[in-house]
Design a protein around this motif. Sequence first.
Motif, PDB file in Angstrom:
ATOM      1  N   MET A   1       0.839  -1.195   0.000  1.00 49.27           N
ATOM      2  CA  MET A   1       0.000   0.000   0.000  1.00 49.27           C
ATOM      3  C   MET A   1       0.880   1.253   0.000  1.00 49.27           C
ATOM      4  SD  MET A   1      -3.158  -0.918  -0.018  1.00 49.27           S
ATOM      5  CE  MET A   1      -4.014   0.537   0.595  1.00 49.27           C
ATOM      6  N   PRO A   2       0.408   2.346  -0.634  1.00 50.78           N
ATOM      7  CA  PRO A   2       1.179   3.582  -0.651  1.00 50.78           C
ATOM      8  C   PRO A   2       1.518   4.084   0.739  1.00 50.78           C
ATOM      9  CG  PRO A   2      -0.621   3.680  -2.233  1.00 50.78           C
ATOM     10  CD  PRO A   2      -0.814   2.434  -1.439  1.00 50.78           C
ATOM     11  N   TYR A   6       5.168   5.236   2.321  1.00 47.58           N
ATOM     12  CA  TYR A   6       5.391   6.549   2.930  1.00 47.58           C
ATOM     13  C   TYR A   6       5.953   6.389   4.340  1.00 47.58           C
ATOM     14  CZ  TYR A   6       4.321  11.394   4.315  1.00 47.58           C
ATOM     15  OH  TYR A   6       4.399  12.684   4.749  1.00 47.58           O
ATOM     16  N   ARG A  27       8.478   6.933  -5.234  1.00 44.49           N
ATOM     17  CA  ARG A  27       7.496   5.882  -5.522  1.00 44.49           C
ATOM     18  C   ARG A  27       6.140   6.235  -4.919  1.00 44.49           C
ATOM     19  NH1 ARG A  27       9.778   0.535  -3.181  1.00 44.49           N
ATOM     20  NH2 ARG A  27       7.664  -0.153  -3.791  1.00 44.49           N
ATOM     21  N   ALA A  28       6.176   6.725  -3.686  1.00 51.19           N
ATOM     22  CA  ALA A  28       4.914   7.084  -3.030  1.00 51.19           C
ATOM     23  C   ALA A  28       4.220   8.231  -3.758  1.00 51.19           C
ATOM     24  CB  ALA A  28       5.186   7.452  -1.572  1.00 51.19           C
ATOM     25  N   ARG A  30       4.397   9.016  -6.933  1.00 55.16           N
ATOM     26  CA  ARG A  30       3.803   8.566  -8.198  1.00 55.16           C
ATOM     27  C   ARG A  30       2.408   7.967  -7.963  1.00 55.16           C
ATOM     28  NH1 ARG A  30       9.266   7.285  -9.616  1.00 55.16           N
ATOM     29  NH2 ARG A  30       9.119   5.191  -8.706  1.00 55.16           N
ATOM     30  N   ARG A  31       2.210   7.362  -6.789  1.00 59.25           N
ATOM     31  CA  ARG A  31       0.902   6.780  -6.488  1.00 59.25           C
ATOM     32  C   ARG A  31      -0.067   7.835  -5.970  1.00 59.25           C
ATOM     33  NH1 ARG A  31       1.990   0.838  -3.743  1.00 59.25           N
ATOM     34  NH2 ARG A  31       3.766   0.221  -5.030  1.00 59.25           N
ATOM     35  N   GLN A  32       0.476   8.848  -5.278  1.00 60.55           N
ATOM     36  CA  GLN A  32      -0.387   9.903  -4.721  1.00 60.55           C
ATOM     37  C   GLN A  32       0.201  11.265  -5.070  1.00 60.55           C
ATOM     38  OE1 GLN A  32      -0.371   8.050  -0.571  1.00 60.55           O
ATOM     39  NE2 GLN A  32      -2.476   8.812  -0.710  1.00 60.55           N
TER      40      GLN A  32
END
Length: 469
Positions: A1-2, A6, A27-28, A30-32
């Motif tokens: 999970m993002p 984080y 990476r986090a 890019r998801r949020q």
Amino acid sequence: MPDDIYVDALTTLRDGDPAEAADLLLRALRRQPGHAGIRRNLVRALVAAGRFAQALPHADAALAADPRDAELHFLRGTTLNALGFPTRACAAFHNAVMLKAEHAPSWLNWGNASADLDDLDAAEAMYRTALSFDPALPEAQASLGYVLTRQGRLPEAIKACNAALRSRPEMAEAHWNRAIALLLSGNLPAGFAAYEWRKRHPAYRGAFPPLPAPEWDGRALEGRTVLVRGEQGAGDAIHFARFLAAIRDRGGRPILACGPALVPVIGLMPGTQTCAWSESVPHDVWIDQMSLPFRLGITEASIPAAGGYLTADPVRVAAWAQQLGPGRHVGLALAGNPANPTNHRRSVPAALMRALPAIDRVRFVSLQHGSAARSLPLSDLTTALPDYAETAALIAALDLVISVDTSVAHLAGALGKPVWLLLPADPDWRWMLGRSDTPWYASMRLFRQDRRGDWAPLLERVFGELTTW
């Protein structure tokens, strides 16, 4: 999970691995992409990891979302100054302190940016403001020592560096700044002892990779071979080549590893072997070249070979003398290596280089290399001077050299050739303060700026004296 990424990133950042934390935060993000906290911490991590080019667009994006975040303005200013934009950095730090006046790091880094702009009075004021909010901030004390040194206020500078070291005894930057102040004041033994901290300074330690053989400690050598690792610029290698004879005097065989262009001229020194940096040569012990005066316990009174210690090939000298012809010939080198970060302080502006006076019975000869040679209204001899041995031969055929603080000046002094050295108001440590001579080179005369950055009066004085020389 993002969220897990984080959380892992924040833990990694807190544990002191900003590079890994930055990768996780990217990476986090890019998801949020709209998560303000992720972007804010990403800027923190990228700045801490020294990845400033990546940090800037994220700092701009974060501030667009929250323009009243003082820390983001601070991080953006730190990034801009690291990328070479001190004027823009000053504006960012101004925004930071307008939002959070008591934030000492913002005042500190504003001082750093001001110092990079050569606004030393402003830098001093910023450092003192930082210390008013955080009296124990060692970075501010060390930086204050730096600007006080550049202002010639050496006892105050040493006091500031000592204060930083009381808070953080292993702070290499404070030791380095203290070393420069001590050397500039003429205290060579204490200065060279502190100068050893250059090898632990974050900006320089990468130039000192460990070597497998033992380091030479200055004792008798009994026939052992000593690899002397050249460092810094060509002028430094020439300046400190005088100490190679001390290795021979202690029964050793010196090999100087230096730039390829220096190999032919330093290799002419009796009992000295030279090699290019890239070569691997057998040796028993080693020493960094600029550690030699520390190991040898050099004082001003014991500086060796001030009268000269290099020679030029007489065949090449004769060839240059024939090419120059009769008359009095004065060599000019009015700009240093543009790759040097302080070159703008030691080099004459191009516009002034073009305005050479006509002086009876004096013919100027360019000793300038590269693009700066095109600023002199003289024949560009760059291609005719492929190495320092050829430059030494030309210098030996001249009557006088006039140079700014660059390798040409060291080469002329090491050859025993009369040389007039033009210095900025805040000179390199080796020239000390308030004197027109130097213990390093007996044939050298020092001319100093009266006001920082103002070359025109100095050139007028030098060329005026040349008319009666």
